[in-house]
Design a protein around this motif. Structure first.
Motif, PDB file in Angstrom:
ATOM      1  N   GLY A  31       0.827  -1.206   0.000  1.00  0.00           N
ATOM      2  CA  GLY A  31       0.000   0.000   0.000  1.00  0.00           C
ATOM      3  C   GLY A  31       0.859   1.253   0.000  1.00  0.00           C
ATOM      4  O   GLY A  31       0.661   2.168  -0.798  1.00  0.00           O
ATOM      5  N   MET A  32       1.859   1.292   0.884  1.00  0.00           N
ATOM      6  CA  MET A  32       2.714   2.480   0.964  1.00  0.00           C
ATOM      7  C   MET A  32       3.464   2.697  -0.345  1.00  0.00           C
ATOM      8  O   MET A  32       3.583   3.822  -0.823  1.00  0.00           O
ATOM      9  CB  MET A  32       3.725   2.349   2.107  1.00  0.00           C
ATOM     10  N   ILE A  33       3.965   1.604  -0.928  1.00  0.00           N
ATOM     11  CA  ILE A  33       4.717   1.728  -2.188  1.00  0.00           C
ATOM     12  C   ILE A  33       3.853   2.374  -3.254  1.00  0.00           C
ATOM     13  O   ILE A  33       4.314   3.211  -4.030  1.00  0.00           O
ATOM     14  CB  ILE A  33       5.214   0.334  -2.651  1.00  0.00           C
ATOM     15  N   ASN A  34       2.574   2.007  -3.280  1.00  0.00           N
ATOM     16  CA  ASN A  34       1.666   2.523  -4.308  1.00  0.00           C
ATOM     17  C   ASN A  34       0.913   3.783  -3.877  1.00  0.00           C
ATOM     18  O   ASN A  34       0.063   4.268  -4.605  1.00  0.00           O
ATOM     19  CB  ASN A  34       0.646   1.441  -4.678  1.00  0.00           C
ATOM     20  N   SER A  35       1.238   4.285  -2.693  1.00  0.00           N
ATOM     21  CA  SER A  35       0.426   5.373  -2.148  1.00  0.00           C
ATOM     22  C   SER A  35       0.741   6.715  -2.781  1.00  0.00           C
ATOM     23  O   SER A  35      -0.084   7.620  -2.765  1.00  0.00           O
ATOM     24  CB  SER A  35       0.660   5.484  -0.645  1.00  0.00           C
ATOM     25  N   GLY A  36       1.954   6.875  -3.313  1.00  0.00           N
ATOM     26  CA  GLY A  36       2.352   8.181  -3.827  1.00  0.00           C
ATOM     27  C   GLY A  36       2.723   9.154  -2.727  1.00  0.00           C
ATOM     28  O   GLY A  36       2.889  10.343  -2.966  1.00  0.00           O
ATOM     29  N   LEU A  37       2.850   8.655  -1.475  1.00  0.00           N
ATOM     30  CA  LEU A  37       3.179   9.546  -0.359  1.00  0.00           C
ATOM     31  C   LEU A  37       4.660   9.516  -0.015  1.00  0.00           C
ATOM     32  O   LEU A  37       5.141  10.366   0.720  1.00  0.00           O
ATOM     33  CB  LEU A  37       2.402   9.156   0.904  1.00  0.00           C
ATOM     34  N   VAL A  38       5.377   8.495  -0.505  1.00  0.00           N
ATOM     35  CA  VAL A  38       6.722   8.258   0.026  1.00  0.00           C
ATOM     36  C   VAL A  38       7.799   8.260  -1.068  1.00  0.00           C
ATOM     37  O   VAL A  38       7.510   8.062  -2.249  1.00  0.00           O
ATOM     38  CB  VAL A  38       6.786   6.900   0.767  1.00  0.00           C
ATOM     39  N   SER A  39       9.036   8.495  -0.636  1.00  0.00           N
ATOM     40  CA  SER A  39      10.191   8.314  -1.511  1.00  0.00           C
ATOM     41  C   SER A  39      10.909   7.052  -1.058  1.00  0.00           C
ATOM     42  O   SER A  39      11.098   6.860   0.145  1.00  0.00           O
ATOM     43  CB  SER A  39      11.169   9.481  -1.383  1.00  0.00           C
ATOM     44  N   PRO A  40      11.354   6.202  -2.007  1.00  0.00           N
ATOM     45  CA  PRO A  40      12.084   5.005  -1.604  1.00  0.00           C
ATOM     46  C   PRO A  40      13.376   5.383  -0.885  1.00  0.00           C
ATOM     47  O   PRO A  40      14.072   6.318  -1.290  1.00  0.00           O
ATOM     48  CB  PRO A  40      12.410   4.318  -2.934  1.00  0.00           C
ATOM     49  N   VAL A  41      13.689   4.648   0.191  1.00  0.00           N
ATOM     50  CA  VAL A  41      14.907   4.926   0.948  1.00  0.00           C
ATOM     51  C   VAL A  41      16.143   4.806   0.060  1.00  0.00           C
ATOM     52  O   VAL A  41      17.055   5.633   0.129  1.00  0.00           O
ATOM     53  CB  VAL A  41      14.990   3.963   2.156  1.00  0.00           C
ATOM     54  N   ASP A  42      16.164   3.787  -0.800  1.00  0.00           N
ATOM     55  CA  ASP A  42      17.328   3.602  -1.673  1.00  0.00           C
ATOM     56  C   ASP A  42      17.561   4.821  -2.557  1.00  0.00           C
ATOM     57  O   ASP A  42      18.685   5.260  -2.762  1.00  0.00           O
ATOM     58  CB  ASP A  42      17.134   2.371  -2.568  1.00  0.00           C
ATOM     59  N   GLU A  43      16.466   5.354  -3.106  1.00  0.00           N
ATOM     60  CA  GLU A  43      16.575   6.491  -4.007  1.00  0.00           C
ATOM     61  C   GLU A  43      17.200   7.690  -3.285  1.00  0.00           C
ATOM     62  O   GLU A  43      18.109   8.347  -3.810  1.00  0.00           O
ATOM     63  CB  GLU A  43      15.170   6.836  -4.502  1.00  0.00           C
ATOM     64  N   LEU A  44      16.721   7.949  -2.060  1.00  0.00           N
ATOM     65  CA  LEU A  44      17.245   9.082  -1.308  1.00  0.00           C
ATOM     66  C   LEU A  44      18.685   8.839  -0.872  1.00  0.00           C
ATOM     67  O   LEU A  44      19.515   9.750  -0.890  1.00  0.00           O
ATOM     68  CB  LEU A  44      16.358   9.359  -0.079  1.00  0.00           C
ATOM     69  N   ALA A  45      18.982   7.604  -0.482  1.00  0.00           N
ATOM     70  CA  ALA A  45      20.347   7.290  -0.051  1.00  0.00           C
ATOM     71  C   ALA A  45      21.320   7.518  -1.198  1.00  0.00           C
ATOM     72  O   ALA A  45      22.395   8.082  -1.008  1.00  0.00           O
ATOM     73  CB  ALA A  45      20.408   5.852   0.442  1.00  0.00           C
ATOM     74  N   ASP A  46      20.928   7.107  -2.405  1.00  0.00           N
ATOM     75  CA  ASP A  46      21.789   7.333  -3.578  1.00  0.00           C
ATOM     76  C   ASP A  46      21.945   8.822  -3.836  1.00  0.00           C
ATOM     77  O   ASP A  46      23.023   9.302  -4.140  1.00  0.00           O
ATOM     78  CB  ASP A  46      21.182   6.671  -4.822  1.00  0.00           C
ATOM     79  N   LYS A  47      20.838   9.515  -3.721  1.00  0.00           N
ATOM     80  CA  LYS A  47      20.841  10.941  -4.030  1.00  0.00           C
ATOM     81  C   LYS A  47      21.870  11.688  -3.195  1.00  0.00           C
ATOM     82  O   LYS A  47      22.521  12.604  -3.672  1.00  0.00           O
ATOM     83  CB  LYS A  47      19.434  11.499  -3.773  1.00  0.00           C
ATOM     84  N   PHE A  48      22.019  11.268  -1.938  1.00  0.00           N
ATOM     85  CA  PHE A  48      22.926  11.995  -1.050  1.00  0.00           C
ATOM     86  C   PHE A  48      24.186  11.196  -0.735  1.00  0.00           C
ATOM     87  O   PHE A  48      24.898  11.510   0.217  1.00  0.00           O
ATOM     88  CB  PHE A  48      22.201  12.356   0.249  1.00  0.00           C
ATOM     89  N   ASN A  49      24.447  10.157  -1.525  1.00  0.00           N
ATOM     90  CA  ASN A  49      25.638   9.344  -1.294  1.00  0.00           C
ATOM     91  C   ASN A  49      25.709   8.778   0.117  1.00  0.00           C
ATOM     92  O   ASN A  49      26.777   8.700   0.703  1.00  0.00           O
ATOM     93  CB  ASN A  49      26.893  10.198  -1.536  1.00  0.00           C
ATOM     94  N   GLN A  50      24.565   8.434   0.683  1.00  0.00           N
ATOM     95  CA  GLN A  50      24.535   7.843   2.011  1.00  0.00           C
ATOM     96  C   GLN A  50      24.344   6.340   1.844  1.00  0.00           C
ATOM     97  O   GLN A  50      23.246   5.838   1.935  1.00  0.00           O
ATOM     98  CB  GLN A  50      23.362   8.411   2.813  1.00  0.00           C
ATOM     99  N   THR A  55       8.583  10.491   3.700  1.00  0.00           N
ATOM    100  CA  THR A  55       7.564  11.074   2.812  1.00  0.00           C
ATOM    101  C   THR A  55       8.229  11.913   1.724  1.00  0.00           C
ATOM    102  O   THR A  55       9.417  12.234   1.803  1.00  0.00           O
ATOM    103  CB  THR A  55       6.590  11.961   3.613  1.00  0.00           C
ATOM    104  N   ASN A  56       7.430  12.258   0.712  1.00  0.00           N
ATOM    105  CA  ASN A  56       8.036  12.904  -0.459  1.00  0.00           C
ATOM    106  C   ASN A  56       7.698  14.387  -0.620  1.00  0.00           C
ATOM    107  O   ASN A  56       7.713  14.917  -1.721  1.00  0.00           O
ATOM    108  CB  ASN A  56       7.662  12.134  -1.732  1.00  0.00           C
ATOM    109  N   GLN A  57       7.386  15.038   0.506  1.00  0.00           N
ATOM    110  CA  GLN A  57       7.111  16.483   0.405  1.00  0.00           C
ATOM    111  C   GLN A  57       8.197  17.297   1.091  1.00  0.00           C
ATOM    112  O   GLN A  57       7.930  18.375   1.613  1.00  0.00           O
ATOM    113  CB  GLN A  57       5.786  16.811   1.117  1.00  0.00           C
ATOM    114  N   LEU A  58       9.437  16.783   1.121  1.00  0.00           N
ATOM    115  CA  LEU A  58      10.455  17.408   1.963  1.00  0.00           C
ATOM    116  C   LEU A  58      11.417  18.268   1.142  1.00  0.00           C
ATOM    117  O   LEU A  58      11.609  18.038  -0.054  1.00  0.00           O
ATOM    118  CB  LEU A  58      11.263  16.319   2.673  1.00  0.00           C
ATOM    119  N   THR A  59      12.064  19.215   1.825  1.00  0.00           N
ATOM    120  CA  THR A  59      13.166  19.932   1.191  1.00  0.00           C
ATOM    121  C   THR A  59      14.361  18.992   1.153  1.00  0.00           C
ATOM    122  O   THR A  59      14.394  17.970   1.858  1.00  0.00           O
ATOM    123  CB  THR A  59      13.552  21.174   2.011  1.00  0.00           C
TER     124      THR A  59
END
Lengths: 451, 289
Positions: free
Chosen positions: A109-128, A327-331
């Motif tokens: 449900g969460m994956i399809n909710s459109g409310l969240v960003s995948p952790v992997d995607e964000l980790a890659d984005k910031f080299n974490q 969630t995916n509404q963050l700075t």
């Protein structure tokens, strides 16, 4: 002159980009630069009550001490369902928390909710980088969907078999040898019954056990790769041969007067075990502490074992519990802070503190090794069983556990089917009807989720 | 006495404004949204909607489980209302006597009302749980909550008990207001205490009885899901799955928003209908002083 210079610069940039093309692909994927010392505030909503509120706060406090620019507002938001409902409303109003806590069966449900960003995607984005190889296979596997990890594992548990060693001895059973297969459980139960325990086996009415018992036979619970394929699952398969085996065994013990139906909820079966009215139960692995204490009070010794399986099956245990979603509404500053925090909560130190305080097992192998070298398992041998059970799980799609959008209802329907069987309904018929009912809900859900 | 009049026509509306604002935000707007959403298909996460006409209502009415829930809800409310009113009236009459410690007893009787439904559920679970409930132990029957009919009765008893305090407060007040000269006159005419109670007291307190009738019906339909959640989760096999509990689960757990909105609209209509019937029938027999 100025205008001309600006134009020249602009065109140079455009042309430069055109030619840079493919070569820069790697550069593009490189970490986004964010001022890591700028003050930033994030909210973290979790669903753990009681002492656990303070425990989570203390983990976050340590994180904040190490990252003084980040302020974290931690809030207990009620049960998993309450938390999710609050997040949905807050999201609509544009002030969703950066991180929230949800249960494992809400994953699809969460994956399809459109409310969240995948952790992997964000980790890659910031080299974490996140070292997923260090996580236990069933833990890592559960939260991986289509090759990507969507949320950070936090509190994980599995069912475990608990047995009363003292009562085993009285019944002439080997107290160091818990029953492992369906027929061994039945034999042990008969011996215990003969020794005077009226209904020696029990566990609460919960769909979780049924799901695990299917995963343990390496059989699918839902279609489309157990709900993990490229298409959303369209039907459940639990009315298969493996599902029937579980029902026949479970209901069979009930019919033979070996199994005590204690209804739903999490207190009745624990109480029955603590008072010696039951000598074999299933419960969450996070109950080790509680149940050990309950038996000690009576001067009894407790043992633990794996969830029973039919003879000759070779699946593995799937995990339950919860994970942390961003969630995916963050700075970008908030995103980075959120990634750092979820990583911190999953690190060895936090997970060890969490394990000792709650009984949930730590999610990483290095945390377990560290506990081992501290001598933790010598003092608490029963905690080891949950890890051993995890380590033998093969990590196939079936043993990773099914993903379904309508899991809460599926559990209700399966539980109702079990109760129908207690009342004498044929197991295959009950399973087929339950599957049909769930399939109708899946059809509706698949349509609604795409609105 | 001269009736006081507001100096301007605007002032009363200004004074009413806060109430209206609160009613609009917390009552009318949600009610309107419920009405609207019942005609839509709703995404469980984003709340994106698509008009669906009577789709949700069809789902509600063609669901055989809904018919079952409907039936047991009626039975449940009848049990809770009847038992609640009879028991609380009997207790109130006893409490209305003058005896040592009467005040303490009166206070104690109101206690159950102050408990949250979840706590009340936990208390009944102590008594009836299948592992080691106290009543199970003494009655030798351990299946109070795990076999259909008895689970239904236990839940209805728990709901009744939980609301006794509320009823007793109103009945005690009503009984204190029964004029003693009427009772004395009847006594002088030779009416026994039983006759006095049924012919005089009951008539004087009939407005309260009618009020409690309506309130208990609403309570039985709307306020009992906490108890059920703790005691049976609607089981075994839906035997305690009354409409409000199913509605609670469909909205808050299963996120079937459009469907739940339709369910709640249907439930709302049922309760309105019952209340109207109560006013048309019982309401006419009420004797107001």
């Amino acid at each position: 002159m100025k205008k001309f210079l600006v134009l020249l610069l602009l065109s140079a940039m455009i042309v430069g980009n055109l030619f840079a093309g493919g070569q820069d692909e790697k550069e593009m994927a490189k970490a986004v630069e964010v001022d890591e010392s700028a003050p930033v505030t994030i909210q973290f909503w979790h669903a753990m009550s009681g002492d656990r509120i303070d425990l989570i706060q203390s983990i976050v406090d340590k994180f904040v001490a190490e990252n003084p620019n980040i302020t974290v507002e931690v809030q207990y938001a009620g049960s998993y369902n309450d938390t999710l409902n609050k997040v949905k409303s807050a999201y609509k109003a544009g002030n969703a928390p950066a991180i929230f806590h949800s249960y494992e069966i809400g994953t699809l449900g969460m994956i399809n909710s459109g409310l969240v960003s995948p952790v992997d995607e964000l980790a890659d984005k910031f080299n974490q980088s996140i070292d997923w190889d260090n996580f236990f296979v069933p833990v890592e596997g559960y939260y991986k969907y289509q090759g990507q990890h969507y949320s950070m594992p936090f509190n994980s548990s599995t069912p475990l078999l608990y047995y009363n060693k003292t009562l085993f001895e009285k019944a002439g059973l080997d107290p160091d040898n818990p029953p492992e297969t369906y027929s061994e459980v039945i034999e042990a139960a008969k011996a215990l019954k003969a020794s005077g325990i009226e209904k020696p086996v029990t566990w609460n009415l919960h769909g979780w056990y049924f799901e695990e018992m299917i995963a343990l036979q390496d059989a699918p619970f839902a279609n489309n790769d157990n709900g993990r394929g490229s298409e959303l699952p369209t039907e459940v398969l639990f009315n298969n041969e493996e599902g029937k085996k579980v029902f026949d065994w479970w209901i069979g013990m009930y019919n033979d007067g070996l199994f005590n139906d204690v209804g739903p909820g999490w207190s009745n079966h624990r109480a029955a075990f603590g008072s010696g009215e039951a000598a074999i139960i299933l419960s969450s692995s996070s109950d080790v502490n509680l149940l050990t204490k309950a038996l000690n009070e009576k001067g009894w010794e407790m043992g633990t074992g794996f969830i029973p399986h039919p003879e000759g099956s070779d699946g593995g245990v799937a995990i339950g519990g919860g994970s942390l979603w961003i969630t995916n509404q963050l700075t970008e500053e908030q995103q980075l802070a959120a990634v750092k925090l979820v990583k911190y909560i999953a690190n060895d130190e936090s997970q060890k503190a969490w394990h000792k305080g709650t009984g949930y097992f730590p999610v990483t192998k290095s945390a377990m090794d560290s506990l081992d070298s501290e001598g933790w398992f010598e003092e608490n041998p029963n905690y080891k069983t949950a890890f051993d059970q995890l380590l033998v799980s093969p990590g196939t799609l079936n043993s990773s556990g099914a993903l379904l959008g309508v899991f809460p209802e599926t559990r209700e329907i399966v539980q109702s089917a079990i109760q129908e069987c207690y009342q004498g309904k044929d197991t295959q018929e009950a399973l087929d009807e339950a599957a049909k009912e769930v399939n109708d809900l899946i059809t509706e859900w698949n349509e609604l989720i795409q609105l | 006495m001269k009736q006081s009049v507001f100096p301007s026509k605007v002032l009363p509306y200004i004074l009413l404004l806060p109430t209206f604002i609160i009613l609009i935000i917390f009552l009318f707007y949600p009610a309107f949204e419920t009405f609207r959403l019942s005609f839509y298909k709703v995404n469980p996460y984003t709340n994106a909607t698509k008009f669906a006409g009577l789709y949700n209502f069809k789902k509600v009415f063609f669901n055989p489980d809904y018919g079952h829930s409907f039936g047991i809800s009626i039975l449940f409310s009848l049990l809770v209302v009847m038992l609640g009113i009879i028991i609380s009236l009997a207790l109130s009459v006893l409490l209305n006597q003058n005896f040592k410690g009467a005040k303490i007893y009166r206070t104690l009787m109101i206690w159950p009302y102050a408990l949250s439904p979840a706590i009340a559920g936990a208390l009944f679970n102590f008594l009836f749980n299948p592992a080691n409930g106290i009543i199970c132990f003494f009655s030798g029957n351990y299946t109070w909550l795990t076999s259909g009919n008895s689970a239904f009765i236990v839940v209805a008893l728990a709901a009744t008990w939980k609301n006794l305090g509320y009823n007793i407060v109103f009945y005690l007040t009503a009984l204190r207001n029964v004029p003693s000269d009427s009772l004395e006159a009847a006594a002088i005419d030779g009416a026994g205490s039983v006759k006095r109670f049924f012919k005089i007291t009951l008539a004087y307190i009939s407005p309260t009885t009618f009020f409690l009738f309506v309130m208990n019906t609403t309570y039985a339909y709307f306020a009992s899901f906490g108890l059920i959640d703790v005691l049976t989760e609607g089981g075994p096999v839906d035997s305690t799955n009354i409409l409000i509990y199913q509605l609670y689960k469909d909205f808050f757990v299963n996120s079937r928003i459009g469907y739940a909105a339709a369910e709640s609209l249907v439930l709302f209509c049922i309760v309105v209908l019952i209340t109207v019937v109560q006013f048309k029938t019982t309401g006419k027999k009420v004797h107001y002083q």
